[in-house]
Design an enzyme around this catalytic site. Structure first.
Site, PDB file in Angstrom:
ATOM      1  N   LYS A 131       1.708  32.511 -16.071  1.00  0.00           N
ATOM      2  CA  LYS A 131       2.353  33.593 -15.328  1.00  0.00           C
ATOM      3  C   LYS A 131       1.657  33.933 -14.004  1.00  0.00           C
ATOM      4  CE  LYS A 131       5.691  34.686 -18.270  1.00  0.00           C
ATOM      5  NZ  LYS A 131       7.126  34.559 -17.907  1.00  0.00           N
ATOM      6  N   GLU A 167       8.307  43.796 -15.250  1.00  0.00           N
ATOM      7  CA  GLU A 167       8.582  43.925 -16.674  1.00  0.00           C
ATOM      8  C   GLU A 167       7.634  43.006 -17.432  1.00  0.00           C
ATOM      9  OE1 GLU A 167       9.577  39.981 -16.150  1.00  0.00           O
ATOM     10  OE2 GLU A 167      10.091  41.632 -14.803  1.00  0.00           O
ATOM     11  N   SER A 200       1.554  27.026 -22.763  1.00  0.00           N
ATOM     12  CA  SER A 200       1.821  27.977 -21.674  1.00  0.00           C
ATOM     13  C   SER A 200       0.869  29.161 -21.643  1.00  0.00           C
ATOM     14  CB  SER A 200       3.264  28.487 -21.761  1.00  0.00           C
ATOM     15  OG  SER A 200       3.502  29.072 -23.033  1.00  0.00           O
TER      16      SER A 200
END
Length: 394
Positions: free
Chosen positions: A84, A106, A376
């Site tokens: 991210k 968010e 991830s």
């Protein structure tokens, strides 16, 4: 791709009040792609701050166990513990170019919220993170990290109190504050240019992976497997391999308690309630009833607990360039434990869904075939959930 569209999917389904902000963002994004100073600073931050390139790790013991060559793309080793941060830094730099003073975001699993809070701290923004109350409870370590970085975590008590509702609140905030605020959306979702923009910032994953596997093996893999919530980590690693038609691209959704239970987030797999529709500004596959009412979702993984999927994934599926399947909560938990014990790598519960499907897929591979799984994120944040789900014992 037509502007803002992935085949029939994508678009800009937003209120008129947000159009000026979207147009401003669209223009800034197009400029940044050819802005040498922007590109240089982004690459510098990825190298010096994020720690890129992340390794492509050969999983020797897992490979022996499964009977094929398994490599793991280690986004869990990036700063903040997940992929991210790539997108968060890219968009934060863009927000600075646009003269914004505040960033909102968010988050579900808290990984995007953490990455946004860290990027805001690094670049000097005020930061508010919207997070569903359910997710705040199950992702406490990331909530603490966001607060420590100076962000304000805003609890969302509406609806299912998860990711879908956090996005709703972000959009409401942005509608009222877009002159000074940038909405740093975390996945390949939302109105154009977000799906394209997030994919652009995340495509570094696939670019590195392709170079690394060719250097290690001298050939491309048989398949690449990645979990799919909104789908940014999957698009990030798929992008560079889309033209390589011999490489299978496999996305793994959250099967929750099973398709028959109705408690899952399998937008493609559940053909009864998964169909094209509009959610949060984009036309894509959505879990909805015949009247268009959005279904609540369930997953042991907060980051996959979402009712829609990125429009580019919908196009790749329609074109049959990528395949999509699912793993249940139990399968993901078993994979979480197995990878930890076999390789000493603790994957996020999101990534564990991809590992879970690998265990099935490998049965039809063979010793000369290579499979890459995108890890991830790291699983430290999920240890409390895993212990609880396993009845207090690991």
């Amino acid at each position: 791709m037509k502007k803002g569209r992935f085949g029939e999917f994508g678009g800009q389904y937003i209120p008129e009040t947000l159009m000026p902000a979207i147009k401003e963002l669209e223009l800034a994004f197009e400029k940044c792609k050819t802005d040498k100073s922007f590109q240089a600073e982004f690459k510098r931050l990825l190298a010096e701050y994020v720690g890129r390139p992340t390794p492509l790790t050969f999983a020797a013991r897992l490979s022996k166990k499964l009977g094929c060559k398994v490599y793991l793309k280690r986004e869990d080793l990036a700063h903040t513990g997940a992929h991210k941060i790539n997108n968060a830094l890219g968009q934060a730099l863009l927000a600075r170019k646009m003269g914004k003073k505040r960033i909102i975001a968010e988050t579900g699993a808290g990984q995007h919220g953490t990455a946004t809070a860290i990027a805001a701290a690094k670049l000097g923004f005020e930061c508010d993170i919207y997070m569903g109350e359910v997710d705040i409870e199950r992702q406490k370590p990331n909530v603490l990290r966001m607060k420590l970085a100076g962000a304000r975590v805003v609890p969302v008590s509406s609806g299912s109190r998860t990711l879908k509702d956090a996005i709703n609140e972000c959009l409401r905030d942005w509608t009222a504050s877009c002159e000074t605020t940038h909405y740093l959306l975390g996945s390949v979702l939302g109105p154009h240019p977000y799906p394209e923009m997030v994919a652009y910032f995340q495509s570094v994953i696939g670019e590195e992976t392709k170079k690394q596997i060719l250097a290690a093996e001298g050939k491309l893999p048989k398949a690449i497997i990645a979990c799919v919530g909104g789908g940014s980590n999957a698009i990030g690693i798929f992008k560079k391999f889309v033209p390589e038609h011999k490489v299978e691209l496999i996305g793994v959704e959250a099967g929750g308690l099973g398709l028959d239970s109705g408690k899952h987030a399998a937008r493609f797999a559940d053909k009864k309630i998964g169909r094209p529709g509009v959610l949060h500004g984009t036309f894509t596959y959505v879990l909805q009833d015949k009247f268009g009412q959005i279904y609540n979702t369930h997953s042991v993984s907060a980051g996959l607990d979402y009712s829609a999927v990125g429009p580019e994934h919908s196009m790749l599926r329609q074109l049959k360039r990528a395949k999509y399947t699912f793993a249940t909560d139990k399968e993901a938990l078993d994979a979480f434990k197995m990878l930890s014990e076999t390789e000493g790598i603790i994957p996020a519960l999101e990534s564990s869904h991809a590992v879970a499907f690998l265990l099935k897929y490998a049965k039809n591979c063979g010793p000369n075939n290579i499979v890459i799984v995108n890890i991830s994120g790291r699983g430290d944040k999920d240890l409390g959930i895993v212990v609880k789900e396993m009845g207090g014992k690991l």
